[in-house]
Design a protein around this motif. Structure first.
Motif, mmCIF file in Angstrom:
data_model
loop_
_atom_site.group_PDB
_atom_site.id
_atom_site.type_symbol
_atom_site.label_atom_id
_atom_site.label_comp_id
_atom_site.label_asym_id
_atom_site.label_seq_id
_atom_site.Cartn_x
_atom_site.Cartn_y
_atom_site.Cartn_z
ATOM 1 N N PHE A 246 0.718 14.982 -4.019
ATOM 2 C CA PHE A 246 0.070 16.231 -3.612
ATOM 3 C C PHE A 246 -1.397 16.321 -4.011
ATOM 4 C CE2 PHE A 246 4.585 17.430 -3.806
ATOM 5 C CZ PHE A 246 4.740 17.956 -2.541
ATOM 6 N N GLY A 247 -1.861 15.420 -4.863
ATOM 7 C CA GLY A 247 -3.259 15.424 -5.269
ATOM 8 C C GLY A 247 -3.600 16.444 -6.341
ATOM 9 N N GLN A 248 -2.593 17.052 -6.929
ATOM 10 C CA GLN A 248 -2.796 18.025 -8.000
ATOM 11 C C GLN A 248 -1.515 18.159 -8.820
ATOM 12 O OE1 GLN A 248 -4.071 21.362 -5.768
ATOM 13 N NE2 GLN A 248 -2.385 21.206 -4.361
ATOM 14 N N PRO A 249 -1.626 18.664 -10.028
ATOM 15 C CA PRO A 249 -0.429 18.826 -10.857
ATOM 16 C C PRO A 249 0.507 19.900 -10.291
ATOM 17 C CG PRO A 249 -2.443 19.258 -12.126
ATOM 18 C CD PRO A 249 -2.847 19.023 -10.716
ATOM 19 N N PRO A 250 1.785 19.852 -10.665
ATOM 20 C CA PRO A 250 2.755 20.812 -10.135
ATOM 21 C C PRO A 250 2.358 22.268 -10.366
ATOM 22 C CG PRO A 250 3.879 19.103 -11.379
ATOM 23 C CD PRO A 250 2.427 18.872 -11.555
ATOM 24 N N GLY A 251 1.885 22.600 -11.553
ATOM 25 C CA GLY A 251 1.521 23.984 -11.850
ATOM 26 C C GLY A 251 0.421 24.504 -10.950
ATOM 27 N N VAL A 252 -0.565 23.684 -10.689
ATOM 28 C CA VAL A 252 -1.674 24.083 -9.812
ATOM 29 C C VAL A 252 -1.168 24.262 -8.383
ATOM 30 C CG1 VAL A 252 -3.881 23.336 -8.817
ATOM 31 C CG2 VAL A 252 -3.431 23.006 -11.260
ATOM 32 N N TYR A 253 -0.349 23.331 -7.931
ATOM 33 C CA TYR A 253 0.209 23.400 -6.573
ATOM 34 C C TYR A 253 1.008 24.689 -6.386
ATOM 35 C CZ TYR A 253 2.829 22.077 -2.412
ATOM 36 O OH TYR A 253 3.375 22.055 -1.160
ATOM 37 N N ILE A 254 1.857 25.009 -7.357
ATOM 38 C CA ILE A 254 2.680 26.213 -7.280
ATOM 39 C C ILE A 254 1.800 27.460 -7.290
ATOM 40 C CG2 ILE A 254 4.386 27.599 -8.546
ATOM 41 C CD1 ILE A 254 5.618 24.846 -9.429
ATOM 42 N N ARG A 255 0.799 27.481 -8.142
ATOM 43 C CA ARG A 255 -0.123 28.624 -8.221
ATOM 44 C C ARG A 255 -0.837 28.845 -6.892
ATOM 45 N NH1 ARG A 255 -3.259 26.919 -12.294
ATOM 46 N NH2 ARG A 255 -1.442 27.063 -13.620
ATOM 47 N N ILE A 256 -1.287 27.767 -6.279
ATOM 48 C CA ILE A 256 -1.973 27.874 -4.983
ATOM 49 C C ILE A 256 -1.041 28.438 -3.916
ATOM 50 C CG2 ILE A 256 -2.962 26.507 -3.092
ATOM 51 C CD1 ILE A 256 -4.257 24.745 -5.295
ATOM 52 N N LEU A 257 0.202 27.949 -3.877
ATOM 53 C CA LEU A 257 1.160 28.472 -2.897
ATOM 54 C C LEU A 257 1.413 29.959 -3.112
ATOM 55 C CD1 LEU A 257 3.870 25.667 -2.613
ATOM 56 C CD2 LEU A 257 2.060 26.229 -0.995
ATOM 57 N N ARG A 258 1.536 30.363 -4.359
ATOM 58 C CA ARG A 258 1.759 31.780 -4.658
ATOM 59 C C ARG A 258 0.562 32.631 -4.244
ATOM 60 N NH1 ARG A 258 4.694 30.715 -10.457
ATOM 61 N NH2 ARG A 258 6.797 30.481 -9.600
ATOM 62 N N LEU A 259 -0.629 32.150 -4.525
ATOM 63 C CA LEU A 259 -1.830 32.885 -4.132
ATOM 64 C C LEU A 259 -1.951 32.991 -2.620
ATOM 65 C CD1 LEU A 259 -4.379 31.500 -6.735
ATOM 66 C CD2 LEU A 259 -3.498 33.841 -6.586
ATOM 67 N N GLU A 260 -1.621 31.924 -1.907
ATOM 68 C CA GLU A 260 -1.649 31.963 -0.444
ATOM 69 C C GLU A 260 -0.638 32.970 0.090
ATOM 70 O OE1 GLU A 260 -0.956 27.887 0.618
ATOM 71 O OE2 GLU A 260 -3.077 27.348 0.419
ATOM 72 N N GLN A 261 0.523 33.020 -0.548
ATOM 73 C CA GLN A 261 1.567 33.955 -0.137
ATOM 74 C C GLN A 261 1.104 35.400 -0.346
ATOM 75 O OE1 GLN A 261 5.210 34.065 -2.554
ATOM 76 N NE2 GLN A 261 6.355 33.742 -0.656
ATOM 77 N N VAL A 262 0.472 35.671 -1.473
ATOM 78 C CA VAL A 262 -0.030 37.012 -1.760
ATOM 79 C C VAL A 262 -1.170 37.377 -0.808
ATOM 80 C CG1 VAL A 262 -1.242 38.406 -3.484
ATOM 81 C CG2 VAL A 262 0.719 37.025 -4.159
ATOM 82 N N ALA A 263 -2.069 36.440 -0.555
ATOM 83 C CA ALA A 263 -3.183 36.692 0.358
ATOM 84 C C ALA A 263 -2.660 37.035 1.750
ATOM 85 C CB ALA A 263 -4.111 35.485 0.421
ATOM 86 N N GLU A 264 -1.643 36.338 2.187
ATOM 87 C CA GLU A 264 -1.050 36.612 3.504
ATOM 88 C C GLU A 264 -0.424 38.006 3.538
ATOM 89 O OE1 GLU A 264 2.610 34.798 6.028
ATOM 90 O OE2 GLU A 264 1.173 33.340 5.236
ATOM 91 N N ALA A 265 0.256 38.367 2.455
ATOM 92 C CA ALA A 265 0.870 39.698 2.387
ATOM 93 C C ALA A 265 -0.197 40.782 2.412
ATOM 94 C CB ALA A 265 1.717 39.815 1.119
ATOM 95 N N ILE A 266 -1.303 40.577 1.716
ATOM 96 C CA ILE A 266 -2.400 41.552 1.700
ATOM 97 C C ILE A 266 -2.980 41.698 3.106
ATOM 98 C CG2 ILE A 266 -4.743 41.965 0.879
ATOM 99 C CD1 ILE A 266 -3.821 40.740 -1.820
ATOM 100 N N GLU A 267 -3.189 40.592 3.777
ATOM 101 C CA GLU A 267 -3.741 40.627 5.140
ATOM 102 C C GLU A 267 -2.826 41.407 6.085
ATOM 103 O OE1 GLU A 267 -4.387 36.575 6.333
ATOM 104 O OE2 GLU A 267 -6.210 36.404 5.138
ATOM 105 N N GLN A 268 -1.529 41.341 5.844
ATOM 106 C CA GLN A 268 -0.567 42.025 6.689
ATOM 107 C C GLN A 268 -0.338 43.476 6.262
ATOM 108 O OE1 GLN A 268 2.913 39.559 6.608
ATOM 109 N NE2 GLN A 268 1.940 37.917 7.756
#
Length: 67
Positions: free
Chosen positions: A40-62
């Motif tokens: 993935f090119g990044q550690p697991p914790g960073v990857y998970i954090r990014i996915l969570r932030l993307e999920q929250v950003a999408e919810a905010i946009e909606q």
């Protein structure tokens, strides 16, 4: 790693750690962390954090509440 990615995405709201994931998929923590970073090119914790932030950003946009 694709199975791991699918697991992470379906359990994103659960507390996830690299140690937990390494046990789930049968790797030592050291080996899992290296494989994950290579794939993935990044550690697991960073990857998970990014996915969570993307999920929250999408919810905010909606206009969905996030708490």
């Amino acid at each position: 790693m694709e199975t791991c990615e699918a697991y992470i995405k379906t359990h994103l709201s659960d507390p996830l750690t690299a140690g937990q994931l390494s046990q789930k998929f049968g790797y030592s923590l050291y080996h899992f962390a290296h494989l994950f970073r290579a794939y993935f090119g990044q550690p697991p914790g960073v990857y998970i954090r990014i996915l969570r932030l993307e999920q929250v950003a999408e919810a905010i946009e909606q206009g969905k509440p996030v708490a």
